[in-house]
Design a protein around this motif. Structure first.
Motif, mmCIF file in Angstrom:
data_model
loop_
_atom_site.group_PDB
_atom_site.id
_atom_site.type_symbol
_atom_site.label_atom_id
_atom_site.label_comp_id
_atom_site.label_asym_id
_atom_site.label_seq_id
_atom_site.Cartn_x
_atom_site.Cartn_y
_atom_site.Cartn_z
ATOM 1 N N TYR A 6 0.952 -4.566 3.874
ATOM 2 C CA TYR A 6 2.300 -4.027 3.917
ATOM 3 C C TYR A 6 2.293 -2.824 4.855
ATOM 4 O O TYR A 6 1.495 -1.895 4.683
ATOM 5 N N GLY A 7 3.159 -2.843 5.860
ATOM 6 C CA GLY A 7 3.170 -1.749 6.815
ATOM 7 C C GLY A 7 4.527 -1.589 7.455
ATOM 8 O O GLY A 7 5.498 -2.268 7.105
ATOM 9 N N TYR A 8 4.577 -0.675 8.411
ATOM 10 C CA TYR A 8 5.783 -0.437 9.202
ATOM 11 C C TYR A 8 5.386 -0.509 10.662
ATOM 12 O O TYR A 8 4.305 -0.032 11.052
ATOM 13 N N VAL A 9 6.239 -1.108 11.472
ATOM 14 C CA VAL A 9 5.914 -1.444 12.852
ATOM 15 C C VAL A 9 5.287 -0.287 13.632
ATOM 16 O O VAL A 9 4.374 -0.487 14.433
ATOM 17 N N HIS A 10 5.750 0.952 13.395
ATOM 18 C CA HIS A 10 5.270 2.094 14.172
ATOM 19 C C HIS A 10 4.309 3.006 13.392
ATOM 20 O O HIS A 10 3.924 4.063 13.896
ATOM 21 N N SER A 11 3.937 2.617 12.198
ATOM 22 C CA SER A 11 3.083 3.476 11.368
ATOM 23 C C SER A 11 1.674 3.581 11.953
ATOM 24 O O SER A 11 0.977 2.580 12.135
ATOM 25 N N VAL A 17 -5.294 0.223 9.741
ATOM 26 C CA VAL A 17 -5.749 -0.845 8.848
ATOM 27 C C VAL A 17 -5.727 -2.192 9.563
ATOM 28 O O VAL A 17 -6.674 -2.978 9.444
ATOM 29 N N ALA A 18 -4.669 -2.467 10.312
ATOM 30 C CA ALA A 18 -4.597 -3.735 11.040
ATOM 31 C C ALA A 18 -5.741 -3.849 12.045
ATOM 32 O O ALA A 18 -6.351 -4.918 12.189
ATOM 33 N N MET A 19 -6.047 -2.753 12.732
ATOM 34 C CA MET A 19 -7.151 -2.750 13.686
ATOM 35 C C MET A 19 -8.470 -3.074 12.990
ATOM 36 O O MET A 19 -9.268 -3.878 13.485
ATOM 37 N N GLY A 52 5.663 5.217 -2.187
ATOM 38 C CA GLY A 52 6.581 4.648 -1.216
ATOM 39 C C GLY A 52 6.124 4.797 0.218
ATOM 40 O O GLY A 52 6.936 4.867 1.142
ATOM 41 N N GLN A 53 4.808 4.818 0.430
ATOM 42 C CA GLN A 53 4.261 4.991 1.767
ATOM 43 C C GLN A 53 3.592 3.706 2.238
ATOM 44 O O GLN A 53 3.329 2.797 1.453
ATOM 45 N N VAL A 54 3.317 3.629 3.521
ATOM 46 C CA VAL A 54 2.551 2.526 4.089
ATOM 47 C C VAL A 54 1.309 3.106 4.760
ATOM 48 O O VAL A 54 1.318 4.263 5.191
ATOM 49 N N PRO A 55 0.227 2.303 4.803
ATOM 50 C CA PRO A 55 0.110 0.907 4.405
ATOM 51 C C PRO A 55 -0.319 0.750 2.948
ATOM 52 O O PRO A 55 -0.666 1.715 2.276
ATOM 53 N N CYS A 56 -0.278 -0.529 2.546
ATOM 54 C CA CYS A 56 -0.786 -0.936 1.241
ATOM 55 C C CYS A 56 -1.294 -2.355 1.423
ATOM 56 O O CYS A 56 -0.768 -3.097 2.260
ATOM 57 N N ILE A 57 -2.358 -2.718 0.705
ATOM 58 C CA ILE A 57 -2.837 -4.097 0.778
ATOM 59 C C ILE A 57 -2.844 -4.732 -0.606
ATOM 60 O O ILE A 57 -2.947 -4.047 -1.624
ATOM 61 N N ASP A 58 -2.711 -6.044 -0.590
ATOM 62 C CA ASP A 58 -2.873 -6.869 -1.782
ATOM 63 C C ASP A 58 -3.952 -7.891 -1.444
ATOM 64 O O ASP A 58 -3.710 -8.827 -0.695
ATOM 65 N N GLU A 66 -3.567 4.013 0.865
ATOM 66 C CA GLU A 66 -4.241 5.051 1.642
ATOM 67 C C GLU A 66 -5.155 4.403 2.685
ATOM 68 O O GLU A 66 -6.130 3.712 2.351
ATOM 69 N N SER A 67 -4.819 4.614 3.949
ATOM 70 C CA SER A 67 -5.439 3.862 5.041
ATOM 71 C C SER A 67 -6.952 4.013 5.117
ATOM 72 O O SER A 67 -7.667 3.030 5.356
ATOM 73 N N ARG A 68 -7.476 5.207 4.915
ATOM 74 C CA ARG A 68 -8.930 5.396 5.014
ATOM 75 C C ARG A 68 -9.652 4.713 3.858
ATOM 76 O O ARG A 68 -10.733 4.148 4.033
ATOM 77 N N ALA A 69 -9.048 4.752 2.675
ATOM 78 C CA ALA A 69 -9.639 4.044 1.527
ATOM 79 C C ALA A 69 -9.640 2.542 1.782
ATOM 80 O O ALA A 69 -10.623 1.848 1.478
ATOM 81 N N ILE A 70 -8.544 2.035 2.352
ATOM 82 C CA ILE A 70 -8.474 0.606 2.660
ATOM 83 C C ILE A 70 -9.526 0.232 3.691
ATOM 84 O O ILE A 70 -10.234 -0.780 3.549
ATOM 85 N N ALA A 71 -9.649 1.038 4.748
ATOM 86 C CA ALA A 71 -10.611 0.738 5.812
ATOM 87 C C ALA A 71 -12.035 0.673 5.272
ATOM 88 O O ALA A 71 -12.803 -0.236 5.599
ATOM 89 N N ARG A 72 -12.380 1.630 4.420
ATOM 90 C CA ARG A 72 -13.731 1.639 3.855
ATOM 91 C C ARG A 72 -13.939 0.450 2.919
ATOM 92 O O ARG A 72 -15.022 -0.151 2.888
ATOM 93 N N TYR A 73 -12.923 0.123 2.151
ATOM 94 C CA TYR A 73 -13.011 -1.031 1.252
ATOM 95 C C TYR A 73 -13.265 -2.317 2.033
ATOM 96 O O TYR A 73 -14.126 -3.132 1.661
ATOM 97 N N LEU A 74 -12.536 -2.494 3.120
ATOM 98 C CA LEU A 74 -12.682 -3.715 3.924
ATOM 99 C C LEU A 74 -14.086 -3.825 4.498
ATOM 100 O O LEU A 74 -14.686 -4.905 4.523
#
Length: 213
Positions: A6-11, A17-19, A52-58, A66-74
């Protein structure tokens, strides 16, 4: 089930996270959360991201934000897939953690408010505080002078290998360029390091906006 981003085009955070997803070769479904229409404040989205912030993953029912937490998780879930972005050797891991702290407390904390001051605020009709922008630019430049010294001795912030700590710089660095702030390009070693990362296919796929994943 394919991972949902879940994200926003310019976030900038969602682009990070997408990278990482591209670097790790992880298939994903992109779901646009339009901040301009306050879709991030909907009951459905707040149920998974209470701020109510982006990004978020399911990730098959596992919700993480939280983008850094997501990146490390991945990276830690898929250590042997795609580009390795966190070293496993204890000393190299410590240097990675050091570099990640450098980015958070010597780059991001000045780069983000500077970008908002000179680029975002005018778009919302707010007056630019030129004195604040000048101070932030000067401080960030002083920090990048130290980057210049570090990167004169090694290709990446933590040593010879690319890590998440390096990639963390790309989204904010890109918007500083967009705002006409040349603190990166003015320093040859910093510019070499940044341009090397910016040429990566993963960044080229997301730098101009999300939505075509």
């Amino acid at each position: 089930m394919v991972l949902k981003l879940y994200g926003y085009v310019h976030s900038t955070a969602a682009k990070l996270v997408a990278m990482v997803l591209y670097e790790k070769e992880i298939p994903f479904e992109y779901i646009e959360i339009d901040l301009s229409t306050k879709k991030n404040r909907s009951e459905a989205y707040l149920a998974i991201q209470p701020f109510g912030q982006v990004p978020c993953i399911d990730d098959d029912g596992f919700i993480l934000y939280e983008s850094r937490a997501i990146a490390r998780y991945l990276e830690e879930k898929h250590p042997n897939q795609g580009t390795k972005l966190i070293p496993s050797d204890p000393k190299k891991r410590a240097l990675f953690d050091q570099a990640a702290s450098i980015e958070a407390f010597n780059f991001d904390c000045y780069g983000v408010p500077l970008f908002y001051e000179v680029f975002v605020n005018p778009r919302y009709g707010k007056e630019v505080n030129h004195e604040k922008a000048k101070e932030l630019t000067a401080t960030l430049g002083t920090k990048l002078d130290i980057y210049e010294q570090i990167l004169a001795k090694q290709p990446y912030l933590s040593g010879d290998e690319l890590t998440l700590a390096d990639l963390y710089h790309l989204p904010v660095g890109n918007v500083l360029f967009m705002a006409g702030i040349n603190v990166i390009s003015e320093r040859p070693n910093v510019a070499r390091w940044y341009n090397n990362m910016a040429s990566r296919p993963s960044w080229q796929k997301v730098k101009d906006g999300l939505g075509a994943a």
